[in-house]
Design a protein around this motif. Sequence first.
Motif, PDB file in Angstrom:
ATOM      1  N   PHE A 132     -31.264 -26.141  95.184  1.00  0.00           N
ATOM      2  CA  PHE A 132     -32.297 -24.820  94.913  1.00  0.00           C
ATOM      3  C   PHE A 132     -31.453 -23.453  95.133  1.00  0.00           C
ATOM      4  CE2 PHE A 132     -36.287 -22.573  96.030  1.00  0.00           C
ATOM      5  CZ  PHE A 132     -36.637 -22.404  94.391  1.00  0.00           C
ATOM      6  N   ALA A 133     -30.870 -23.665  96.109  1.00  0.00           N
ATOM      7  CA  ALA A 133     -30.212 -22.248  96.372  1.00  0.00           C
ATOM      8  C   ALA A 133     -29.086 -21.698  95.325  1.00  0.00           C
ATOM      9  CB  ALA A 133     -29.561 -22.249  97.795  1.00  0.00           C
ATOM     10  N   LEU A 161     -29.252 -22.692  92.054  1.00  0.00           N
ATOM     11  CA  LEU A 161     -30.209 -22.042  91.013  1.00  0.00           C
ATOM     12  C   LEU A 161     -30.845 -20.880  91.214  1.00  0.00           C
ATOM     13  CD1 LEU A 161     -31.999 -25.573  90.168  1.00  0.00           C
ATOM     14  CD2 LEU A 161     -29.973 -24.915  89.126  1.00  0.00           C
ATOM     15  N   THR A 162     -31.214 -20.446  92.302  1.00  0.00           N
ATOM     16  CA  THR A 162     -31.755 -19.256  92.426  1.00  0.00           C
ATOM     17  C   THR A 162     -30.621 -18.103  92.485  1.00  0.00           C
ATOM     18  OG1 THR A 162     -31.677 -19.323  94.695  1.00  0.00           O
ATOM     19  CG2 THR A 162     -33.687 -19.917  93.457  1.00  0.00           C
ATOM     20  N   GLN A 167     -29.603 -17.343  89.131  1.00  0.00           N
ATOM     21  CA  GLN A 167     -30.878 -16.267  88.303  1.00  0.00           C
ATOM     22  C   GLN A 167     -30.595 -14.881  89.080  1.00  0.00           C
ATOM     23  OE1 GLN A 167     -34.592 -18.852  89.454  1.00  0.00           O
ATOM     24  NE2 GLN A 167     -34.924 -18.744  87.234  1.00  0.00           N
ATOM     25  N   ASP A 168     -30.279 -14.855  90.174  1.00  0.00           N
ATOM     26  CA  ASP A 168     -30.120 -13.349  90.786  1.00  0.00           C
ATOM     27  C   ASP A 168     -29.014 -12.594  89.954  1.00  0.00           C
ATOM     28  OD1 ASP A 168     -32.302 -13.956  92.402  1.00  0.00           O
ATOM     29  OD2 ASP A 168     -31.103 -14.265  94.110  1.00  0.00           O
ATOM     30  N   ARG A 176     -29.951 -11.824  86.824  1.00  0.00           N
ATOM     31  CA  ARG A 176     -31.059 -10.756  86.913  1.00  0.00           C
ATOM     32  C   ARG A 176     -30.497  -9.186  87.173  1.00  0.00           C
ATOM     33  NH1 ARG A 176     -33.891 -12.628  90.585  1.00  0.00           N
ATOM     34  NH2 ARG A 176     -35.115 -14.031  89.028  1.00  0.00           N
ATOM     35  N   ARG A 235     -28.760  -9.710  98.530  1.00  0.00           N
ATOM     36  CA  ARG A 235     -28.784 -10.977  99.559  1.00  0.00           C
ATOM     37  C   ARG A 235     -28.101 -10.444 100.928  1.00  0.00           C
ATOM     38  NH1 ARG A 235     -28.723 -16.493  97.729  1.00  0.00           N
ATOM     39  NH2 ARG A 235     -29.924 -16.470  95.509  1.00  0.00           N
ATOM     40  N   GLY A 264     -35.308 -21.899  84.443  1.00  0.00           N
ATOM     41  CA  GLY A 264     -36.213 -20.781  84.741  1.00  0.00           C
ATOM     42  C   GLY A 264     -37.437 -21.387  85.081  1.00  0.00           C
ATOM     43  N   CYS A 275     -37.151 -23.473  88.315  1.00  0.00           N
ATOM     44  CA  CYS A 275     -37.254 -22.818  89.499  1.00  0.00           C
ATOM     45  C   CYS A 275     -38.583 -22.197  89.924  1.00  0.00           C
ATOM     46  CB  CYS A 275     -36.206 -21.756  89.596  1.00  0.00           C
ATOM     47  SG  CYS A 275     -34.497 -22.342  89.633  1.00  0.00           S
ATOM     48  N   GLU A 276     -39.396 -21.963  88.799  1.00  0.00           N
ATOM     49  CA  GLU A 276     -40.598 -21.480  89.112  1.00  0.00           C
ATOM     50  C   GLU A 276     -41.449 -22.675  89.806  1.00  0.00           C
ATOM     51  OE1 GLU A 276     -42.193 -19.832  85.705  1.00  0.00           O
ATOM     52  OE2 GLU A 276     -40.809 -18.138  85.447  1.00  0.00           O
ATOM     53  N   GLU A 307     -40.287 -23.100  93.340  1.00  0.00           N
ATOM     54  CA  GLU A 307     -41.005 -22.340  94.472  1.00  0.00           C
ATOM     55  C   GLU A 307     -42.579 -22.389  94.430  1.00  0.00           C
ATOM     56  OE1 GLU A 307     -39.905 -18.370  92.530  1.00  0.00           O
ATOM     57  OE2 GLU A 307     -37.627 -18.606  93.290  1.00  0.00           O
TER      58      GLU A 307
END
Length: 310
Positions: A3-4, A6-7, A10-11, A14, A25, A69, A72-73, A76
């Motif tokens: 999961f880390a 994947l985020t 995205q970061d 973004r 971070r 996306g 991940c939502e 979360e």
Amino acid sequence: MNFADLTLIQDVARHGSFAAAARQRDVDPSSIGRIIAAIEEELGFRLFARTTRRMEVTEAGALYLSRIGPLCEELERAVDECRAMQVEPRGTLRISASATFGQRFIVPRLSAFREAYPAVSVEGIFSDSTIDLVSERVDLAIRLAPSINGDYVVSKLMDTRYSVVAAPGYLRQAAPLERPEDLALHRAILFPYRDYRSRWTFRDADGTVTEQNVEGDLILSPAGAIRDAALAGLGPALLPDWLISNDVDKGALQTCIAGWDVTATTFDTAAWLIYPSRSFLPAKVRAMIEFLRGSMGQGAHRETPQTPKP
């Protein structure tokens, strides 16, 4: 891939650069680059096209981001909901107890529990069969025993004691029942376990212990059936205080052989709370434990890691 990872993808997308993602971070930008390179190696395609001047998401990267996306939502959201369950009592609580203890002692308290914790649903598994807490996904169990051994977390809910009781109508027409040896003149209502159906042990005020053989032509289970038979005047019975205290208070049953402690196993018995782990105890379990303690008027307790015997 976790999961880390994947985020992180995205970061980076973004913020548009490794440096911006690293600042957000509070880490070294080179570490972000190394992690993204390792992720791309694992995936087998480039996520980001980068030069010394700029970085852009690749076509494959854009497709990958569009798919992860929603995932991940949802992850979360799941984490948020599960963390909330650690703080606020909610969800389904599976509680296990013996058939009679569950029916006679827990069920009458559920109305008050539901009023106090409306977001908690209760599934009661009330059976005299041994239930494995982990495989049956039981959050909280109550066991009646002298002690509990093993790897679960065990905490005493309350001490229990037993009494020989009989209906007033039965005692008016039966032989006296004032001393242990008087049981020889009575047909008792018996429980199918070996000790309960063959002998009862008494202890007087001086600590002298006496064993008395018992006989009877009614062997019943669960304990609630024995209580009902005693109320019907079918003979004396050895029953726990949590089951017959109201009947004694109302005069529906009378205590016999007064002044003697009595048991079929050991004089030190209790009701124990058992749950699989002390770590990250859900709020719903903590709420039920505190509610039961409050409703039963119990004071401080001590938790120890143990496992129930089969």
